[in-house]
Design an enzyme around this catalytic site. Structure first.
Site, PDB file in Angstrom:
ATOM      1  N   TYR A   1       1.268  -1.064  -0.011  1.00 19.46           N
ATOM      2  CA  TYR A   1       0.123   0.173  -0.347  1.00 19.46           C
ATOM      3  C   TYR A   1       1.100   1.032  -0.425  1.00 19.46           C
ATOM      4  O   TYR A   1       2.214   1.397   0.021  1.00 19.46           O
ATOM      5  CB  TYR A   1      -1.307  -0.198   1.025  1.00 19.46           C
ATOM      6  CG  TYR A   1      -0.239   0.085   2.600  1.00 19.46           C
ATOM      7  CD1 TYR A   1      -0.190   1.290   3.026  1.00 19.46           C
ATOM      8  CD2 TYR A   1      -0.144  -1.075   3.004  1.00 19.46           C
ATOM      9  CE1 TYR A   1       0.483   1.792   4.011  1.00 19.46           C
ATOM     10  CE2 TYR A   1       0.946  -0.990   4.351  1.00 19.46           C
ATOM     11  CZ  TYR A   1       0.757   0.855   5.566  1.00 19.46           C
ATOM     12  OH  TYR A   1       1.468   0.976   6.192  1.00 19.46           O
ATOM     13  N   CYS A   2       0.453   2.350  -0.413  1.00 23.10           N
ATOM     14  CA  CYS A   2       0.516   3.722  -0.212  1.00 23.10           C
ATOM     15  C   CYS A   2      -0.029   4.835  -0.103  1.00 23.10           C
ATOM     16  O   CYS A   2      -0.980   4.069  -0.474  1.00 23.10           O
ATOM     17  CB  CYS A   2       1.764   3.645  -1.637  1.00 23.10           C
ATOM     18  SG  CYS A   2       1.173   3.681  -2.935  1.00 23.10           S
ATOM     19  N   THR A   3       0.559   6.111  -0.387  1.00 22.20           N
ATOM     20  CA  THR A   3      -0.920   7.296  -0.268  1.00 22.20           C
ATOM     21  C   THR A   3      -2.438   6.903  -0.969  1.00 22.20           C
ATOM     22  O   THR A   3      -3.292   7.312  -0.727  1.00 22.20           O
ATOM     23  CB  THR A   3      -0.266   8.517  -0.158  1.00 22.20           C
ATOM     24  OG1 THR A   3       1.057   8.319   0.441  1.00 22.20           O
ATOM     25  CG2 THR A   3      -0.882   9.476  -0.171  1.00 22.20           C
TER      26      THR A   3
ATOM     27  N   ILE B   1      -4.759   4.530   0.334  1.00 23.29           N
ATOM     28  CA  ILE B   1      -4.357   4.891   2.524  1.00 23.29           C
ATOM     29  C   ILE B   1      -5.544   5.758   2.099  1.00 23.29           C
ATOM     30  O   ILE B   1      -6.550   5.899   2.808  1.00 23.29           O
ATOM     31  CB  ILE B   1      -3.559   5.552   2.977  1.00 23.29           C
ATOM     32  CG1 ILE B   1      -2.010   4.106   2.818  1.00 23.29           C
ATOM     33  CG2 ILE B   1      -3.888   5.461   4.461  1.00 23.29           C
ATOM     34  CD1 ILE B   1      -1.122   5.059   3.266  1.00 23.29           C
TER      35      ILE B   1
END
Length: 457
Positions: free
Chosen positions: A311-313, A340
């Site tokens: 996952y990332c922003t 996120i």
């Protein structure tokens, strides 16, 4: 997603960001606006669709060449600012977007896109590269619809992946140039500089340092936020945060592995170090042995193959990271769709496995569930997030240093930062009225030297 715009220097902490109540409306332009200053004949704005479905987060599914950004309930918004002295200008939003595409002629888009943003007073930053587009911009809804519609008038850029965040009435006032301190300071605390947009040309829209890795060719499996908790709760799945160490310091998913990288381009090296070829060279195995590292392998036939959830922003780094892992022989690679931000928007806090806040690459610094303003501030000495506890440290000096950069900064650098802050406090802009430029010398009719103020005014 990582915002492509750089965070400009600002002397003040961020203002609180509040979600503004919104409702859908059918007021959509039935005809594309005319922008006669566009010089590229390949790029046009056409076919603005009607009956747009309201949504705050968007994906490539059912995308058209204009993005359905909600119209605001301006009556509600005006109630918020009534009697406060703030302007009732049209509601602003921040939209982050990206799209991987075969975009070899990306440079042709730069000039008309920048001109359109400037004309419509859309601020922020956009990156154009042979692999696609990545940006984060702020403006009124009508303006953003025009800009995003223009981008998607290119068939290759249709289906932008977008996430929208609200902007508070106070930040709107700054964006539109209303401030009680100085007209020169207008916008310094807005999510982006109110009068400026950057459209940059780069080799990659998100820098992995490996242009050959292409999410256009192969990418991991998208997992929707509602299904994410079940996936990362599986003990056979390793959850990897592909963001940087200073982002992870602000918040992360429970049990996620921190690669301790300072830049996304360090991710391949971390993978090479963590997953090594064993003996005959045909097995993937983890170099770790305890904690989360122990979950990094799963026996499958003659190989130890990890099942990875990343996952990332906003999702862009995960797309590229998943493509890289697949090219290295990983077989089950998953990533959080919308990143996120979409998770924090769609998953109730009572059901959330997220711990902390989410770092943002703009002046909001961080957001919490519902994408409301977080508690972190920014150190303008190193552009890293700082907590209230960090600001209690003796190494914290506003606009100069924090516990994370104090030791790495020389006294000369700190003095320059103090001088910049002093200029801002006196003039409202860095460098004073002439923006730091040396006054131009002129000669009057009698041959005497005279000093003329910079033309920057």
């Amino acid at each position: 997603m990582r915002s492509s715009s750089s965070t400009a220097f600002s002397p003040n902490p961020n203002l609180a960001l509040h979600c503004t109540t919104m409702k859908a409306t059918s007021e959509v332009p039935t005809k594309a606006p005319s922008f006669p200053f566009f010089s590229n004949p390949k790029i046009t704005i056409t076919n603005f669709p009607q009956n747009l479905a309201p949504s705050k987060c968007f994906s490539a599914t059912g995308a058209t060449n204009i993005v359905p950004i909600l119209k605001a309930n301006n009556a509600l918004r005006n109630d918020d600012v009534e009697g406060s002295g703030l302007s009732s200008d049209p509601l602003l939003v921040v939209v982050s977007f990206y799209k991987f595409a075969d975009f070899f002629d990306h440079a042709d888009l730069r000039k008309p896109l920048k001109e359109l943003c400037e004309k419509l007073r859309v601020s922020g930053g956009i990156i154009l590269a042979p692999e696609g587009i990545n940006g984060s911009i702020c403006g009124t809804r009508d303006s953003l619809e025009s800009v995003l519609g223009f981008i998607q008038s290119d068939e290759r850029l249709k289906g932008l992946r977008l996430i929208e965040s609200p902007v508070s009435p106070e930040e709107e006032a700054l964006h539109h140039g209303h401030t009680s301190s100085s007209p020169l300071a207008a916008g310094e605390d807005a999510p982006f500089r109110w009068d400026h947009v950057r459209v940059k040309l780069k080799k990659e829209i998100v820098t992995l340092g490996m242009p050959s890795v292409s999410p256009i060719e192969k990418v991991g499996k998208y997992i929707k936020p509602k299904d994410w908790n079940a996936l990362i709760s599986d003990p056979d799945v390793v959850v990897i945060d592909v963001r940087n160490d200073y982002e992870i310091r602000v918040g992360k998913f429970k049990g996620a592995v921190d690669p301790c990288t300072t830049a996304f381009r360090d991710f391949p090296s971390w993978v090479e170090d963590r997953f090594k070829l064993a003996d005959s060279g045909d097995k993937l195995e983890s170099s770790g042995s305890t904690g989360e590292s122990a979950k990094l392998t799963k026996e499958k036939g003659s190989k130890k193959v990890p099942r990875v959830a990343m996952y990332c922003t906003g999702g862009i780094r995960c797309e590229k990271a998943s493509s890289y892992l697949l090219s290295k022989g990983f077989e089950e690679v998953y990533h959080l769709e919308g990143g996120i931000l979409r998770y924090l928007e769609e998953v109730p806090k009572t059901e959330s496995l997220w711990e902390g806040e989410c770092f943002m690459f703009d002046k909001r610094v961080s957001v919490e569930h519902g994408l409301v303003q977080g508690t972190f501030k920014l150190c303008y000495g190193c552009k890293k997030p700082v907590s209230d506890a960090d600001m209690e440290s003796p190494e914290w000096e506003y606009a100069v240093s924090c516990p994370y950069c104090f030791a790495s900064k020389s006294e000369e650098e700190k003095e320059r930062a103090r001088a910049r802050q002093s200029q801002f406090e006196k003039w409202g802009i860095i460098g004073g009225p002439d923006k730091g430029r040396r006054p131009a010398k002129t000669v009057d009719i009698n041959g005497h030297s005279a000093t003329q103020m910079s033309k920057s005014l």
